[in-house]
Write a protein that holds these residues in place. Structure first.
Motif, PDB file in Angstrom:
ATOM      1  N   ARG A 193       0.858  -1.105  -0.037  1.00 40.04           N
ATOM      2  CA  ARG A 193       0.025   0.026   0.175  1.00 40.04           C
ATOM      3  C   ARG A 193       0.814   1.205  -0.141  1.00 40.04           C
ATOM      4  NH1 ARG A 193      -3.970  -2.107  -2.346  1.00 40.04           N
ATOM      5  NH2 ARG A 193      -1.951  -3.889  -2.743  1.00 40.04           N
ATOM      6  N   HIS A 194       0.542   2.161  -0.745  1.00 42.69           N
ATOM      7  CA  HIS A 194       1.227   3.612  -0.911  1.00 42.69           C
ATOM      8  C   HIS A 194       0.560   4.561  -0.211  1.00 42.69           C
ATOM      9  CE1 HIS A 194       2.812   1.047  -4.219  1.00 42.69           C
ATOM     10  NE2 HIS A 194       3.813   1.984  -4.012  1.00 42.69           N
ATOM     11  N   PRO A 195       1.373   5.350   0.798  1.00 43.83           N
ATOM     12  CA  PRO A 195       0.703   6.686   1.160  1.00 43.83           C
ATOM     13  C   PRO A 195       0.269   7.577   0.173  1.00 43.83           C
ATOM     14  CG  PRO A 195       3.132   6.605   1.429  1.00 43.83           C
ATOM     15  CD  PRO A 195       2.734   5.301   0.982  1.00 43.83           C
ATOM     16  N   THR A 196      -0.827   8.281   0.641  1.00 42.62           N
ATOM     17  CA  THR A 196      -1.221   9.406  -0.214  1.00 42.62           C
ATOM     18  C   THR A 196      -0.164  10.270  -0.613  1.00 42.62           C
ATOM     19  OG1 THR A 196      -3.578   9.208   0.771  1.00 42.62           O
ATOM     20  CG2 THR A 196      -3.063  11.262  -0.534  1.00 42.62           C
ATOM     21  N   ILE A 197      -0.307  10.754  -1.990  1.00 38.54           N
ATOM     22  CA  ILE A 197       0.621  12.034  -2.484  1.00 38.54           C
ATOM     23  C   ILE A 197      -0.395  13.270  -2.413  1.00 38.54           C
ATOM     24  CG2 ILE A 197       1.919  12.958  -4.378  1.00 38.54           C
ATOM     25  CD1 ILE A 197       2.367  10.091  -5.429  1.00 38.54           C
ATOM     26  N   GLU A 198       0.271  14.053  -1.582  1.00 35.65           N
ATOM     27  CA  GLU A 198      -0.273  15.444  -1.376  1.00 35.65           C
ATOM     28  C   GLU A 198       0.016  16.513  -2.397  1.00 35.65           C
ATOM     29  OE1 GLU A 198      -2.891  15.400   0.577  1.00 35.65           O
ATOM     30  OE2 GLU A 198      -2.432  13.860   1.782  1.00 35.65           O
ATOM     31  N   ALA A 199       1.124  16.054  -2.993  1.00 35.14           N
ATOM     32  CA  ALA A 199       1.598  17.192  -3.695  1.00 35.14           C
ATOM     33  C   ALA A 199       0.615  17.550  -5.023  1.00 35.14           C
ATOM     34  CB  ALA A 199       2.865  16.848  -4.498  1.00 35.14           C
ATOM     35  N   GLU A 200       0.638  18.653  -5.656  1.00 35.19           N
ATOM     36  CA  GLU A 200      -0.220  19.034  -6.732  1.00 35.19           C
ATOM     37  C   GLU A 200       0.537  18.157  -8.152  1.00 35.19           C
ATOM     38  OE1 GLU A 200      -1.121  23.308  -8.012  1.00 35.19           O
ATOM     39  OE2 GLU A 200       0.322  23.522  -6.188  1.00 35.19           O
TER      40      GLU A 200
ATOM     41  N   ASP B  78      -8.566   5.249 -13.683  1.00 42.13           N
ATOM     42  CA  ASP B  78      -9.836   5.116 -13.027  1.00 42.13           C
ATOM     43  C   ASP B  78      -9.365   5.243 -11.476  1.00 42.13           C
ATOM     44  OD1 ASP B  78     -11.093   5.195 -15.294  1.00 42.13           O
ATOM     45  OD2 ASP B  78     -11.577   2.994 -15.149  1.00 42.13           O
ATOM     46  N   GLY B  79     -10.132   5.817 -10.431  1.00 40.44           N
ATOM     47  CA  GLY B  79      -9.793   6.066  -9.073  1.00 40.44           C
ATOM     48  C   GLY B  79      -8.465   6.404  -8.753  1.00 40.44           C
ATOM     49  N   LEU B  80      -7.748   7.194  -9.643  1.00 40.16           N
ATOM     50  CA  LEU B  80      -6.527   7.925  -8.987  1.00 40.16           C
ATOM     51  C   LEU B  80      -6.671   8.834  -7.831  1.00 40.16           C
ATOM     52  CD1 LEU B  80      -3.637   8.086  -9.951  1.00 40.16           C
ATOM     53  CD2 LEU B  80      -4.054  10.040 -11.474  1.00 40.16           C
ATOM     54  N   ASP B  81      -7.674   9.532  -7.974  1.00 38.71           N
ATOM     55  CA  ASP B  81      -7.976  10.421  -6.627  1.00 38.71           C
ATOM     56  C   ASP B  81      -8.027   9.839  -5.426  1.00 38.71           C
ATOM     57  OD1 ASP B  81     -10.434   9.236  -7.051  1.00 38.71           O
ATOM     58  OD2 ASP B  81     -11.502  10.827  -6.784  1.00 38.71           O
ATOM     59  N   ARG B  82      -7.963   8.339  -5.477  1.00 40.78           N
ATOM     60  CA  ARG B  82      -7.787   7.745  -4.038  1.00 40.78           C
ATOM     61  C   ARG B  82      -6.430   7.788  -3.516  1.00 40.78           C
ATOM     62  NH1 ARG B  82      -8.680   1.094  -3.537  1.00 40.78           N
ATOM     63  NH2 ARG B  82      -8.110   0.632  -1.364  1.00 40.78           N
ATOM     64  N   TRP B  83      -5.513   7.899  -4.248  1.00 37.25           N
ATOM     65  CA  TRP B  83      -4.228   7.669  -3.997  1.00 37.25           C
ATOM     66  C   TRP B  83      -3.625   9.142  -4.163  1.00 37.25           C
ATOM     67  CZ3 TRP B  83      -5.594   4.088  -7.792  1.00 37.25           C
ATOM     68  CH2 TRP B  83      -5.931   2.831  -7.357  1.00 37.25           C
ATOM     69  N   VAL B  84      -4.277  10.025  -4.932  1.00 35.04           N
ATOM     70  CA  VAL B  84      -3.467  11.289  -5.401  1.00 35.04           C
ATOM     71  C   VAL B  84      -4.561  12.444  -5.419  1.00 35.04           C
ATOM     72  CG1 VAL B  84      -1.921  12.567  -7.005  1.00 35.04           C
ATOM     73  CG2 VAL B  84      -1.803   9.969  -6.777  1.00 35.04           C
ATOM     74  N   PRO B  85      -4.985  12.802  -4.320  1.00 34.83           N
ATOM     75  CA  PRO B  85      -6.128  13.603  -4.256  1.00 34.83           C
ATOM     76  C   PRO B  85      -6.226  14.996  -4.945  1.00 34.83           C
ATOM     77  CG  PRO B  85      -5.477  13.669  -2.017  1.00 34.83           C
ATOM     78  CD  PRO B  85      -4.475  12.351  -2.802  1.00 34.83           C
TER      79      PRO B  85
END
Length: 297
Positions: free
Chosen positions: A234-241, A259-266
């Motif tokens: 599992r990978h932590p969320t990427i907060e960077a733009e 698909d679903g990229l915002d789950r890991w890169v909001p």
């Protein structure tokens, strides 16, 4: 020095802790750092259409040959090309230029490294741009699909020892044929560019090193799947733009990977280029350059 493509690009070597990397540099060293990471089977020249424009837009641009490629050092052994080592190379390259943070832009394997850099070293990342490279979680999900598995046949073939190199070395002109036929834009690679690509991959050890990227990734996946590593994957969320640029005519990577990229890169923005292929910055150099300049500004 002045490169034959017409841009004023300085060639140099970075003597890092564990590797010596060749790189091309343009722009003012006091400007924000942009690191351009190429993919397989390319080298720094993959960014020939973007380097000068980004430098003129006010960025300090560095395009390295990744470890194993072209003029960079080629350490032996599959483990030399594990993702952690590749990310460490980028961190050390940022250190080499005495920058606290960098904008990291990656295509294909360079994009895989860029994703991993975003997860592992958010403290060193300003903004992230990925071109036609799947997020690792999305790739694992889609590899359960027979369609994506079939598209990824070459990555499975590259797991074999020695055989891929032997076949490619006996297939004269394989890279030129790929660059002439795979892009959506028939003018993506002219004959001069193809000659440079062929020369780069023909350097001693370069082809094996390039394939070892796939072998190292495959072995790490097997270790995780069989519980031989402590990592859950599992990978932590990427907060960077983050900007994702995707050529939709990619024959190897389906758009389902978005698909679903915002789950890991909001904070991800996706720009789809319907008339471009996997070789997106070569198929559509002006749109890609414009997107990079606008996003990184």
């Amino acid at each position: 020095m002045t490169d034959t493509n017409g841009g004023s690009w300085t060639h140099d070597w970075a003597h890092l802790d564990s590797i010596v990397l060749h790189y091309v540099e343009a722009g003012d060293p006091d400007d924000p750092l942009v690191v351009l990471l190429h993919g397989f089977p390319e080298f720094w020249y993959a960014w020939r259409n973007q380097i000068d424009s980004l430098a003129a837009a006010g960025f300090h641009v560095v395009a390295p040959d990744l470890r194993g490629y072209n003029r960079s050092e080629k350490p032996p052994g599959v483990d030399s090309y594990r993702l952690k080592r590749l990310v460490d190379d980028v961190v050390e390259l940022v250190d080499h230029f005495e920058a606290e943070r960098a904008n990291v832009v990656g295509h294909d394997w360079g994009g895989v490294i860029a994703w991993e850099f975003g997860h592992r070293r958010p403290d060193r990342l300003d903004r992230l741009v990925v071109l036609n490279a799947p997020h690792p979680e999305a790739l694992e999900r889609e590899l359960r699909s027979p369609t994506q598995l079939a598209r990824s046949w070459y990555a499975l073939f590259f797991q074999l020892p020695r055989v891929p190199e032997a076949i490619l070395k006996r297939t004269d002109g394989w890279l030129g044929e790929l660059l002439r036929t795979a892009p959506a834009n028939s003018a993506a690679f002219d004959e001069s560019a193809i000659e440079r690509y062929e020369h780069a991959i023909a350097r001693p050890g370069a082809l094996t090193a390039a394939i070892d990227y796939y072998r190292a990734f495959g072995r790490s996946q097997l270790r995780r799947w069989f519980g031989l590593t402590d990592s859950s994957g599992r990978h932590p969320t990427i907060e960077a733009e983050t900007l994702v640029i995707w050529g939709e005519q990619d024959s190897a990577l389906g758009t389902e990977l978005l698909d679903g990229l915002d789950r890991w890169v909001p904070d991800a923005r996706i720009e789809r280029l319907p008339d471009a292929s996997h070789w997106v910055q070569n198929d559509a150099p002006e749109p890609v350059t414009d997107l990079l300049e606008e996003f990184l500004a």
